[in-house]
Design a protein around this motif. Structure first.
Motif, PDB file in Angstrom:
ATOM      1  N   SER A   1      -2.313  -4.482  13.217  1.00 57.08           N
ATOM      2  CA  SER A   1      -0.908  -4.421  12.789  1.00 57.08           C
ATOM      3  C   SER A   1      -0.478  -3.017  12.388  1.00 57.08           C
ATOM      4  CB  SER A   1      -0.686  -5.368  11.607  1.00 57.08           C
ATOM      5  OG  SER A   1      -1.433  -4.946  10.477  1.00 57.08           O
ATOM      6  N   GLY A   2      -1.451  -2.167  12.034  1.00 56.34           N
ATOM      7  CA  GLY A   2      -1.091  -0.842  11.543  1.00 56.34           C
ATOM      8  C   GLY A   2      -0.396  -0.888  10.206  1.00 56.34           C
ATOM      9  N   ALA A   3      -0.637  -1.941   9.427  1.00 52.40           N
ATOM     10  CA  ALA A   3       0.007  -2.062   8.115  1.00 52.40           C
ATOM     11  C   ALA A   3      -0.383  -0.888   7.229  1.00 52.40           C
ATOM     12  CB  ALA A   3      -0.398  -3.378   7.462  1.00 52.40           C
ATOM     13  N   ASP A   4       0.609  -0.259   6.627  1.00 49.89           N
ATOM     14  CA  ASP A   4       0.343   0.904   5.784  1.00 49.89           C
ATOM     15  C   ASP A   4       0.679   0.661   4.315  1.00 49.89           C
ATOM     16  OD1 ASP A   4       2.965   0.682   6.608  1.00 49.89           O
ATOM     17  OD2 ASP A   4       3.360   2.834   6.530  1.00 49.89           O
ATOM     18  N   LEU A   5       1.188  -0.533   3.998  1.00 52.10           N
ATOM     19  CA  LEU A   5       1.452  -0.909   2.612  1.00 52.10           C
ATOM     20  C   LEU A   5       0.811  -2.275   2.379  1.00 52.10           C
ATOM     21  CD1 LEU A   5       2.891  -0.307  -0.088  1.00 52.10           C
ATOM     22  CD2 LEU A   5       4.864  -1.583   0.784  1.00 52.10           C
ATOM     23  N   CYS A   6      -0.239  -2.295   1.559  1.00 51.06           N
ATOM     24  CA  CYS A   6      -0.974  -3.527   1.281  1.00 51.06           C
ATOM     25  C   CYS A   6      -0.690  -3.941  -0.158  1.00 51.06           C
ATOM     26  CB  CYS A   6      -2.467  -3.322   1.486  1.00 51.06           C
ATOM     27  SG  CYS A   6      -2.903  -2.821   3.173  1.00 51.06           S
ATOM     28  N   ILE A   7      -0.268  -5.173  -0.337  1.00 53.87           N
ATOM     29  CA  ILE A   7       0.124  -5.662  -1.659  1.00 53.87           C
ATOM     30  C   ILE A   7      -0.703  -6.894  -1.996  1.00 53.87           C
ATOM     31  CG2 ILE A   7       2.040  -6.586  -3.030  1.00 53.87           C
ATOM     32  CD1 ILE A   7       3.933  -4.975  -1.249  1.00 53.87           C
ATOM     33  N   GLY A   8      -1.208  -6.954  -3.246  1.00 55.58           N
ATOM     34  CA  GLY A   8      -1.973  -8.119  -3.681  1.00 55.58           C
ATOM     35  C   GLY A   8      -3.424  -7.802  -3.937  1.00 55.58           C
ATOM     36  N   ASP A   9      -4.297  -8.663  -3.428  1.00 59.58           N
ATOM     37  CA  ASP A   9      -5.746  -8.556  -3.671  1.00 59.58           C
ATOM     38  C   ASP A   9      -6.421  -7.926  -2.463  1.00 59.58           C
ATOM     39  OD1 ASP A   9      -5.196  -9.909  -6.010  1.00 59.58           O
ATOM     40  OD2 ASP A   9      -5.686 -11.868  -5.180  1.00 59.58           O
ATOM     41  N   TRP A  10      -6.899  -6.686  -2.628  1.00 58.83           N
ATOM     42  CA  TRP A  10      -7.499  -5.964  -1.508  1.00 58.83           C
ATOM     43  C   TRP A  10      -8.803  -5.324  -1.929  1.00 58.83           C
ATOM     44  CZ3 TRP A  10      -5.565  -6.589   3.266  1.00 58.83           C
ATOM     45  CH2 TRP A  10      -4.272  -7.120   3.348  1.00 58.83           C
ATOM     46  N   ALA A  11      -9.597  -4.983  -0.943  1.00 59.47           N
ATOM     47  CA  ALA A  11     -10.899  -4.368  -1.203  1.00 59.47           C
ATOM     48  C   ALA A  11     -10.723  -2.960  -1.761  1.00 59.47           C
ATOM     49  CB  ALA A  11     -11.724  -4.326   0.085  1.00 59.47           C
ATOM     50  N   ASP A  12     -11.771  -2.497  -2.427  1.00 58.71           N
ATOM     51  CA  ASP A  12     -11.714  -1.185  -3.079  1.00 58.71           C
ATOM     52  C   ASP A  12     -11.650  -0.025  -2.094  1.00 58.71           C
ATOM     53  OD1 ASP A  12     -11.803  -2.427  -5.518  1.00 58.71           O
ATOM     54  OD2 ASP A  12     -13.989  -2.301  -5.688  1.00 58.71           O
ATOM     55  N   ASN A  13     -12.003  -0.300  -0.820  1.00 59.89           N
ATOM     56  CA  ASN A  13     -12.007   0.813   0.132  1.00 59.89           C
ATOM     57  C   ASN A  13     -10.611   1.170   0.627  1.00 59.89           C
ATOM     58  OD1 ASN A  13     -11.586  -1.460   1.623  1.00 59.89           O
ATOM     59  ND2 ASN A  13     -13.143  -1.030   3.182  1.00 59.89           N
ATOM     60  N   ILE A  14      -9.600   0.463   0.143  1.00 59.77           N
ATOM     61  CA  ILE A  14      -8.215   0.832   0.423  1.00 59.77           C
ATOM     62  C   ILE A  14      -7.676   1.551  -0.807  1.00 59.77           C
ATOM     63  CG2 ILE A  14      -5.921  -0.008   1.054  1.00 59.77           C
ATOM     64  CD1 ILE A  14      -7.216  -2.452   2.257  1.00 59.77           C
ATOM     65  N   GLU A  15      -6.995   2.646  -0.599  1.00 60.10           N
ATOM     66  CA  GLU A  15      -6.529   3.475  -1.718  1.00 60.10           C
ATOM     67  C   GLU A  15      -5.442   2.764  -2.507  1.00 60.10           C
ATOM     68  OE1 GLU A  15      -4.401   7.820  -2.548  1.00 60.10           O
ATOM     69  OE2 GLU A  15      -5.080   7.263  -0.538  1.00 60.10           O
ATOM     70  N   ARG A  16      -5.705   2.576  -3.789  1.00 62.91           N
ATOM     71  CA  ARG A  16      -4.722   1.917  -4.656  1.00 62.91           C
ATOM     72  C   ARG A  16      -3.790   2.958  -5.260  1.00 62.91           C
ATOM     73  NH1 ARG A  16      -5.645  -2.614  -9.438  1.00 62.91           N
ATOM     74  NH2 ARG A  16      -3.461  -2.664 -10.129  1.00 62.91           N
ATOM     75  N   SER A  17      -2.510   2.663  -5.218  1.00 66.67           N
ATOM     76  CA  SER A  17      -1.534   3.583  -5.805  1.00 66.67           C
ATOM     77  C   SER A  17      -1.316   3.213  -7.266  1.00 66.67           C
ATOM     78  CB  SER A  17      -0.212   3.498  -5.043  1.00 66.67           C
ATOM     79  OG  SER A  17       0.467   2.286  -5.350  1.00 66.67           O
ATOM     80  N   GLU A  18      -0.522   3.996  -7.941  1.00 63.14           N
ATOM     81  CA  GLU A  18      -0.208   3.701  -9.335  1.00 63.14           C
ATOM     82  C   GLU A  18       0.916   2.682  -9.441  1.00 63.14           C
ATOM     83  OE1 GLU A  18       0.670   7.364 -11.253  1.00 63.14           O
ATOM     84  OE2 GLU A  18      -1.369   8.166 -11.066  1.00 63.14           O
ATOM     85  N   LEU A  19       1.513   2.328  -8.331  1.00 61.51           N
ATOM     86  CA  LEU A  19       2.625   1.390  -8.329  1.00 61.51           C
ATOM     87  C   LEU A  19       2.150  -0.044  -8.457  1.00 61.51           C
ATOM     88  CD1 LEU A  19       4.707   2.826  -5.341  1.00 61.51           C
ATOM     89  CD2 LEU A  19       5.172   3.148  -7.783  1.00 61.51           C
ATOM     90  N   THR A  20       3.003  -0.877  -8.994  1.00 61.97           N
ATOM     91  CA  THR A  20       2.858  -2.329  -8.886  1.00 61.97           C
ATOM     92  C   THR A  20       4.200  -2.861  -8.400  1.00 61.97           C
ATOM     93  OG1 THR A  20       3.532  -2.716 -11.183  1.00 61.97           O
ATOM     94  CG2 THR A  20       1.157  -2.509 -10.736  1.00 61.97           C
ATOM     95  N   LEU A  21       4.150  -3.973  -7.725  1.00 60.62           N
ATOM     96  CA  LEU A  21       5.362  -4.583  -7.214  1.00 60.62           C
ATOM     97  C   LEU A  21       5.286  -6.067  -7.505  1.00 60.62           C
ATOM     98  CD1 LEU A  21       7.907  -3.605  -5.759  1.00 60.62           C
ATOM     99  CD2 LEU A  21       6.811  -4.190  -3.590  1.00 60.62           C
ATOM    100  N   LEU A  22       6.246  -6.557  -8.294  1.00 58.91           N
ATOM    101  CA  LEU A  22       6.269  -7.967  -8.682  1.00 58.91           C
ATOM    102  C   LEU A  22       4.964  -8.374  -9.371  1.00 58.91           C
ATOM    103  CD1 LEU A  22       7.851  -9.327  -5.389  1.00 58.91           C
ATOM    104  CD2 LEU A  22       8.990  -9.226  -7.622  1.00 58.91           C
ATOM    105  N   GLY A  23       4.398  -7.434 -10.134  1.00 63.09           N
ATOM    106  CA  GLY A  23       3.169  -7.723 -10.850  1.00 63.09           C
ATOM    107  C   GLY A  23       1.926  -7.676  -9.994  1.00 63.09           C
ATOM    108  N   MET A  24       2.053  -7.300  -8.731  1.00 61.38           N
ATOM    109  CA  MET A  24       0.907  -7.235  -7.819  1.00 61.38           C
ATOM    110  C   MET A  24       0.546  -5.785  -7.533  1.00 61.38           C
ATOM    111  SD  MET A  24       1.736 -10.361  -5.129  1.00 61.38           S
ATOM    112  CE  MET A  24       3.437  -9.876  -4.779  1.00 61.38           C
ATOM    113  N   ALA A  25      -0.742  -5.559  -7.339  1.00 57.76           N
ATOM    114  CA  ALA A  25      -1.218  -4.207  -7.056  1.00 57.76           C
ATOM    115  C   ALA A  25      -0.707  -3.740  -5.695  1.00 57.76           C
ATOM    116  CB  ALA A  25      -2.738  -4.172  -7.086  1.00 57.76           C
ATOM    117  N   VAL A  26      -0.493  -2.439  -5.587  1.00 57.02           N
ATOM    118  CA  VAL A  26       0.003  -1.832  -4.353  1.00 57.02           C
ATOM    119  C   VAL A  26      -1.047  -0.851  -3.833  1.00 57.02           C
ATOM    120  CG1 VAL A  26       1.770  -0.339  -3.331  1.00 57.02           C
ATOM    121  CG2 VAL A  26       2.419  -2.099  -4.993  1.00 57.02           C
ATOM    122  N   TYR A  27      -1.379  -0.976  -2.568  1.00 55.67           N
ATOM    123  CA  TYR A  27      -2.349  -0.101  -1.914  1.00 55.67           C
ATOM    124  C   TYR A  27      -1.674   0.554  -0.714  1.00 55.67           C
ATOM    125  CZ  TYR A  27      -5.755  -2.951  -4.492  1.00 55.67           C
ATOM    126  OH  TYR A  27      -6.460  -3.615  -5.462  1.00 55.67           O
TER     127      TYR A  27
END
Length: 729
Positions: free
Chosen positions: A101-127
């Motif tokens: 898919s080439g998804a470049d914005l991952c929201i929710g529960d993701w593995a640590d090997n994806i870079e997590r940003s300082e943002l949250t969206l709707l209480g969910m982590a943003v990667y």
């Protein structure tokens, strides 16, 4: 603006205080309600946040929640493609889906090997991920990519437009007459399932009614293959929905639930059933119990629904009449072909199909009802040239509890062979299986009769035979079971007058399954404690809750000492258990202090509880339970302690989370008063998987019986404690 969003906007103006969503937020442990006016504001705010980030594609991996729905709708409003990622996908499938898919914005529960940003969206982590250079272009107007999990392992991306999704939604709305419109819908399936995405979010919101969105464990669905009937029943009793979408297995659970609690059916207006063929006998039983169940058919490529029975037009044994947004033709070989509104194409394929080759075998009757009999690739051809769909026989077997877990294939002589799996709820014996197959065969034509069978452990012991979403890999089954039988297989007559022989390969279920079976009766007796009904009906007081916490303290404070005592008494052969006990000790330290903090947050006297005095004294049942466990560890068999672990963690996983939500909502308690219940319902989800592995490694019959006896005793005494709570005011 899309028709769906226009409806939500208009309802926000015309009925601003009407409840749109009920359920959990990602950042809250309590049930909340959101009005249509609030929902529209949240959609707009989230849309703005997404446009500021400006991703190419969003991947959402999270449990069902109100926030899941808001993000889905906000992505639609922002015209940004979204990929709902099933929680059950393997790490390899997740990686494949992200790469495809080439998804470049991952929201929710993701593995640590994806870079997590300082943002949250709707209480969910943003990667965030770097935009892939080789990611395929999306078809024009693509707003959603749903990945199907096929038997080959790598899922395929189905590209869908907003127009197509809303066309399917409108087709479903058009099947409902004015008196059939439900006032509330309870989401049961994962929202990553396109069918529930449409029927659980889009349909209710276009109707202007309420949809209830709870995490899977709150409705009885644990992981991708475990089911907890008490939590399922509790959700139905608590939220009294008028519509549901079920798989055939969940319909069976609903039937059993209504047989125990007939009042549940009185509220139901429409229950859609899909995912596999449902035998007419099961549908007829549902209607006899006043369950308005209607079977449908569809696939992701066609927006999830192609045909549907409904109150104005239904026929048992069919999938209903074809809905207006598509047309069905039957090819010369019996394959179902679908024309009309469908997907934009598969990801990476820029050419939309002229029609969809479903791979399903079926026919249209004279009244326009569609009948699906099986999969083209799974057809079994008998020596007499008969084409038989194994799915047909498997669905008919659902009427017989002893053989519900059945897979049909051909043996080395092209005769029909059934692989039957043991289950936790039914103790299958050769006699029970033989009788059930005989009854099944009496309902089938002679050429479709099952002539041989093999009884094996639960299918959960053969994970390599199934896809990630639980569909059987029939080629793998054929390779394992279709070859000539070895000398370890015995034969039995189907009946004294039947010349067919039965191949029977029996094996004892693993101990965790035996433990569940052997303690089920005492567990059910415990669930009959009046406090459970009181919680469901909202008839619980603060005194009830603090009384429960008081008794919880008096056994939880002994958990670590009991673990230490158990570890010190284990014989040498169980040295491997020591590491598991050590992990339990580390995780359980200090939990009794959590309970005291909860008691203080409720305004009760935590010091009296700690000192075991006045209103804070341990009740007789808890004192007996703790004394019994110390005695078993010290004088009899230390493994009896694990009986208590099964009782407490099994109960926590099954009903702990939903009870916590009901109590907090009814008593309007802060999160600070709920730390023990809410944390344990989450922690024990992980613990129970570890516990299952530990128990399955215990093979000594005497030790197994000690654990079973311990569990039954603790179920009984814990039930006595729960019964005592009804006297607390």
């Amino acid at each position: 603006m899309s028709a769906l969003l226009t409806c939500i906007y208009n309802y926000g103006l015309t009925q601003p205080d009407a409840i749109a969503l009920t359920g959990y937020r990602a950042s809250s442990s309590a049930v909340v309600e959101m009005t249509y006016a609030q929902l529209w504001l949240e959609i707009e705010e989230t849309k703005t946040s997404l446009l500021d980030i400006n991703p190419r594609c969003i991947a959402l991996r999270a449990p069902n929640s109100i926030d899941w729905a808001i993000l889905d709708l906000a992505a639609l409003a922002a015209n940004i493609p979204i990929v709902p990622m099933p929680m059950f996908f393997t790490p390899q499938q997740v990686e494949h889906t992200l790469n495809e898919s080439g998804a470049d914005l991952c929201i929710g529960d993701w593995a640590d090997n994806i870079e997590r940003s300082e943002l949250t969206l709707l209480g969910m982590a943003v990667y965030t991920k770097s935009k892939a250079l080789t990611a395929p272009e999306f078809p024009k107007k693509c707003v959603k990519i749903t990945f199907t999990s096929g038997s080959t392992g790598n899922p395929k991306g189905v590209c869908l437009s907003a127009l197509h999704l809303e066309t399917v939604t409108q087709s479903l709305l058009d099947t409902l007459s004015e008196g059939e419109i439900p006032s509330s819908h309870l989401v049961l399936l994962p929202l990553t399932t396109l069918l529930e995405n449409i029927t659980g979010i889009y349909v209710p919101l276009m109707l202007g009614v309420r949809t209830i969105i709870l995490p899977g464990e709150q409705v009885g669905l644990i992981g991708s293959s475990q089911f907890a009937a008490p939590a399922f029943m509790q959700a139905l009793l608590t939220f009294t929905p008028q519509s549901l979408v079920l798989t055939p297995a969940l319909l069976g659970a609903l039937i059993q639930t209504v047989q125990a609690q007939p009042e549940i059916a009185k509220r139901l207006v429409f229950v859609a059933v899909g995912g596999a063929r449902v035998p007419s006998s099961i549908m007829a039983l549902a209607h006899q119990l006043n369950i308005p169940a209607y079977e449908g058919y569809g696939l992701s490529e066609c927006g999830s629904v192609v045909s549907l029975n409904h109150p104005s037009a239904f026929q048992f044994g069919s999938c209903g009449q074809v809905l207006p947004h598509c047309q069905v033709e039957i090819a010369h070989d019996g394959e179902v072909l679908i024309f009309g509104s469908s997907m934009l194409g598969y990801l990476g394929d820029s050419t939309p199909p002229q029609y969809i080759e479903t791979g399903d075998i079926g026919y249209l009757d004279d009244d326009g009802f569609l009948h699906i009999t099986g999969r083209h690739k799974n057809l079994v051809i008998t020596p007499f040239g008969r084409n038989i769909s194994p799915e047909w026989i498997e669905s008919e077997a659902q009427a017989y509890p002893a053989i519900r877990n059945m897979l049909v294939m051909s043996d080395q002589d092209d005769q029909l062979l059934a692989i039957i799996a043991a289950s936790a709820a039914i103790t299958e014996t050769p006699a029970k299986v033989r009788d059930a197959i005989k009854q099944l065969n009496q309902t089938l034509p002679d050429y479709a009769a099952v002539s041989q069978w093999i009884l094996v452990d639960s299918f959960t012991q053969y994970p390599h035979l199934f896809t990630a979403n639980g569909r059987p890999k029939r080629d793998e089954f054929q390779a394992l079971f279709g070859k000539p039988f070895n000398k370890q297989v015995s034969t039995l007559d189907l009946s004294s007058s039947d010349s067919n022989k039965v191949n029977n390969m029996t094996s004892t279920p693993l101990f965790f399954e035996q433990l569940k079976q052997a303690t089920q009766q005492q567990q059910e007796l415990m669930y009959q404690a009046p406090i459970f009904t009181a919680c469901q009906q909202g008839d619980i007081s603060l005194a009830n809750y603090t009384a429960f916490l008081t008794q919880a303290f008096h056994h939880v404070k002994h958990t670590v000492p009991l673990l230490m005592a158990c570890g010190s008494r284990l014989p040498e052969k169980y040295e491997w258990l020591q590491s598991g006990i050590s992990e339990y000790i580390e995780e359980e330290k200090g939990h009794h202090e959590w309970i005291l903090n909860d008691i203080r947050a409720c305004g009760a006297n935590a010091d009296d509880v700690r000192r075991d005095q006045h209103q804070g004294k341990a009740c007789r049942a808890i004192e007996l339970m703790v004394a019994y466990l110390y005695h078993q560890i010290d004088r009899k068999n230390p493994l009896a302690f694990f009986g208590m672990v099964w009782v407490l963690e099994g109960t926590s996983v099954t009903v702990g989370g939903s009870i916590a939500a009901l109590v907090q909502s009814k008593l309007e308690l802060p999160d600070a008063a709920m730390s023990y219940l809410t944390s344990h319902s989450t922690l024990d989800q992980e613990h129970i998987q570890t516990f299952e592995k530990l128990m399955n490694n215990i093979t000594d019959p005497d030790d197994q019986q000690a654990i079973i006896a311990g569990a039954n005793m603790v179920f009984s005494l814990y039930g006595d404690m729960l019964n005592s709570l009804s006297a607390t005011h």
